[in-house]
Scaffold this active site. Structure first.
Site, short mmCIF file in Angstrom:
data_model
loop_
_atom_site.label_atom_id
_atom_site.label_comp_id
_atom_site.label_asym_id
_atom_site.label_seq_id
_atom_site.Cartn_x
_atom_site.Cartn_y
_atom_site.Cartn_z
N THR A 1 43.17 10.51 27.15
CA THR A 1 43.90 9.32 26.73
C THR A 1 45.38 9.58 26.98
O THR A 1 45.80 10.73 27.16
CB THR A 1 43.73 9.01 25.23
OG1 THR A 1 44.48 9.96 24.46
CG2 THR A 1 42.27 9.05 24.82
N GLU A 2 46.16 8.52 26.99
CA GLU A 2 47.58 8.67 27.29
C GLU A 2 48.33 9.40 26.19
O GLU A 2 49.46 9.80 26.38
CB GLU A 2 48.21 7.32 27.57
CG GLU A 2 48.29 6.42 26.37
CD GLU A 2 48.68 5.01 26.78
OE1 GLU A 2 49.83 4.65 26.59
OE2 GLU A 2 47.82 4.27 27.28
N GLY A 3 47.70 9.57 25.04
CA GLY A 3 48.33 10.36 23.98
C GLY A 3 48.25 11.85 24.25
O GLY A 3 48.79 12.65 23.49
#
Lengths: 282, 335
Positions: free
Chosen positions: A66-68
């Site tokens: 995920t972009e996190g």
């Protein structure tokens, strides 16, 4: 939401029609776009479900992120509330951050596929998630910037994924208000004005490979990059898709009804969608 | 203890957060850890005209915006992920009371990086060609906006790119899971852009779930991504991220996330929220009572709880933390 009914080709395990929702069909069709072993980035909500469905069903070796900067995680206890939710953080193998995920891995061109959502999408696959402007007042579009009539969520990482991923898959509920000739605001670029317009900016990513909806699948024409109807579902039709599209949707000659979900697909999806997000009435 | 930087929440807000400053939150994403308790304190103290830099919106920005504390904001994302649109923020944006400048999530991280490195600009390979580049809430008369992400040409290839402006916030208030009294800190969960932000900001205040002995940092120096030498103050405030989550410590409070967002949707609801959930407490005990012991026990029973296990032996008890706060004469004299 009406629950669609389809007859399963393989009847060895269960008799009778297999029931699934339109949202589930969309998630399964989007999940089918992901191949085993790919480096894949999923956004919040439906695209997480579609992505982890693919991992559960046919792409066990997908490298999900995920972009996190949450890597190597599989959600537990239902759809995560966010891409950094404890439902994902509980079994991650690496925590990094945005610069690593969206920069080192996406902007560098390493990511194979990204799944993103849209509030509005146009015929060149440009996505709006920023706001809806009142066009009758001449607001927003060109000239003076005015506040939106309805503020949405902004681009988040979807712009970066749309610029950097080798290909993207856009997931969106198929309604005329969402499928517009021109979006109010380009939050994440598709093919911009079509043709080779992306080349002006030298994006490392290739652009949207498909718009997967609750009624069918649209794919870009190889030259004009305008999205044409490529497939519809057992419960939809060419006419229904066209009636729900705000531009004069063209239909590929090879357009066909795609295979309904198999029992294995529906079961895999529901193992991921523990809380039944995709089965709820809207 | 060579340098004890422990301050109370109220003292830190008084000392470092003046009206009109560029205020950055160091957080996870909307559902992840953010020092939301610091935002509550800013509302209590009546701060005005803040220019907020939030990589992603959180319930803190939602509250600050709804309460009229912020009149300019820059974000990469303005929603609350699975909890929907941020109703307080969207209300004041739609009413034209808050100018919200849009970037992408990579852009915000790169702008903090540019500030940290003292670069004049950061080359932009994303956001270009979209309306993020063409439209500016900060320069509404200009279309297309030319000063937001100006076009530049790559001196090597000649290719057209954009330039991101670097960010150097006056103050960054950064949520961390563990800090020692000197400000060495460990974050559990997505770091998001807290590493870059801690180097970009002119002042750094940490808000920690737990204060640990410095021996903890000596055991895991590789994990100390924010070193004390760039930190001005350390605040201990348990459940400061509530109702959002702090991985390893507690889960998201789903019911309160929804209630808060529902109340912030209207002006009356915002007054009610401030009255009920800010003016109703002063102390840590009163704050925890407000959340409720049953809720706290449930949220602490997190599937991520094991992530904190390696560090538990160094967590200082509350009496020790309060003693250190009281002993912090150096900061108090300077203030």
């Amino acid at each position: 939401m009406s629950t669609a009914t389809a007859t399963r080709a393989d009847t060895t395990e269960r008799k009778g029609p297999l029931r699934y929702s339109r949202q589930e069909m969309m998630a399964i069709a989007a999940g089918r776009e992901i191949k085993d072993g790919e480096l894949a980035i999923f956004g919040v909500g439906l695209s997480l479900l579609a992505g982890f469905f693919a991992q559960e069903h046919h792409a066990p070796n997908v490298r999900s992120m995920t972009e996190g900067g949450i890597y190597g995680a599989t959600p537990i206890g239902g759809l995560p509330w966010g891409i950094e939710c404890n439902r994902l953080s509980a079994n991650a193998t690496s925590f990094t951050g945005g610069l690593d995920a969206l920069g080192f891995l996406v902007a560098s061109g390493r990511v194979d596929v990204g799944l993103i959502g849209a509030a509005q999408v146009d015929k060149f696959g440009n996505v709006n998630t920023t706001g809806i402007w009142d066009r009758s007042k001449g607001n927003g579009l060109g000239e003076t910037y005015t506040p939106p009539k309805t503020r949405l969520t902004g681009a988040g990482g979807a712009n970066d994924i749309a610029c950097g991923a080798k290909r993207t898959v856009i997931m969106v509920t198929h309604e005329p208000k969402r499928f517009v000739d021109e979006v109010d605001y380009i939050s994440s670029p598709g093919y911009l004005e079509g043709g080779d317009a992306r080349e002006r900016y030298g994006f490392v990513g290739g652009g949207p490979a498909a718009i997967v909806t609750t009624l069918g699948i649209l794919r870009p024409h190889p030259e004009t990059k305008e999205f044409w109807l490529d497939a519809y579902y057992p419960f939809s039709s060419v006419d229904e898709v066209r009636a729900n599209t705000g531009w004069d949707l063209k239909v590929f000659r090879h357009a066909r009804m795609i295979a309904p979900p198999t029992v294995a697909e529906v079961e895999a999806l529901r193992r991921v969608d523990v809380t039944g997000m995709l089965r709820r009435e809207k | 203890m060579s340098s004890n930087k422990l301050l109370t929440l109220a003292e830190a807000a008084q000392r470092y957060a003046g009206d009109g400053i560029q205020y950055a939150s160091g957080a996870g994403l909307p559902v992840g850890a953010d020092a939301i308790a610091f935002g509550r304190e800013l509302v209590r103290q009546g701060r005005r005209n803040l220019h907020a830099l939030f990589h992603c919106n959180t319930q803190q920005l939602n509250l600050l915006a709804a309460a009229g504390t912020v009149d300019k904001a820059e974000v990469g994302f303005s929603g609350l992920e699975g909890f929907g649109f941020a109703n307080g923020l969207r209300r004041v944006v739609e009413e034209g009371k808050l100018a919200l400048e849009d970037y992408s999530n990579l852009a915000m991280a790169l702008r903090f990086l540019g500030g940290a490195l003292n670069w004049p600009f950061v080359p932009a390979t994303t956001c270009i060609g979209s309306d993020i580049q063409h439209r500016s809430a900060f320069a509404p008369e200009q279309y297309p906006a030319i000063g937001k992400i100006p076009e530049i040409s790559d001196p090597f290839s000649g290719r057209t790119l954009g330039a991101y402006s670097p960010l150097k916030p006056d103050l960054a208030v950064i949520h961390v899971t563990l800090a020692d009294p000197e400000g060495n800190a460990i974050m559990i969960g997505s770091e998001w852009s807290r590493f870059e932000l801690s180097r970009a900001a002119k002042r750094v205040v940490l808000v920690a779930d737990h204060i640990v002995d410095t021996d903890c940092m000596r055991q895991y120096p590789n994990l100390v991504r924010i070193p004390g030498l760039i930190v001005d103050a350390v605040v201990w405030w348990p459940f400061s991220a509530w109702p959002a989550a702090s991985p390893g410590v507690h889960d998201v409070d789903e019911a309160h996330m929804k209630l808060m967002n529902e109340w912030l949707a209207t002006e009356e609801g915002t007054f009610r929220y401030i009255d009920r959930y800010i003016f109703s407490y002063q102390t840590v005990d009163a704050y925890l009572n407000l959340i409720g012991q049953d809720v706290i026990s449930r949220l602490e029973d997190s599937p991520t709880r094991f992530l904190l296990d390696p560090y538990r032996q160094w967590i200082l008890d509350r009496a020790k933390v309060e003693q250190l706060q009281a002993e912090n004469h150096i900061l108090k004299r300077a203030a």
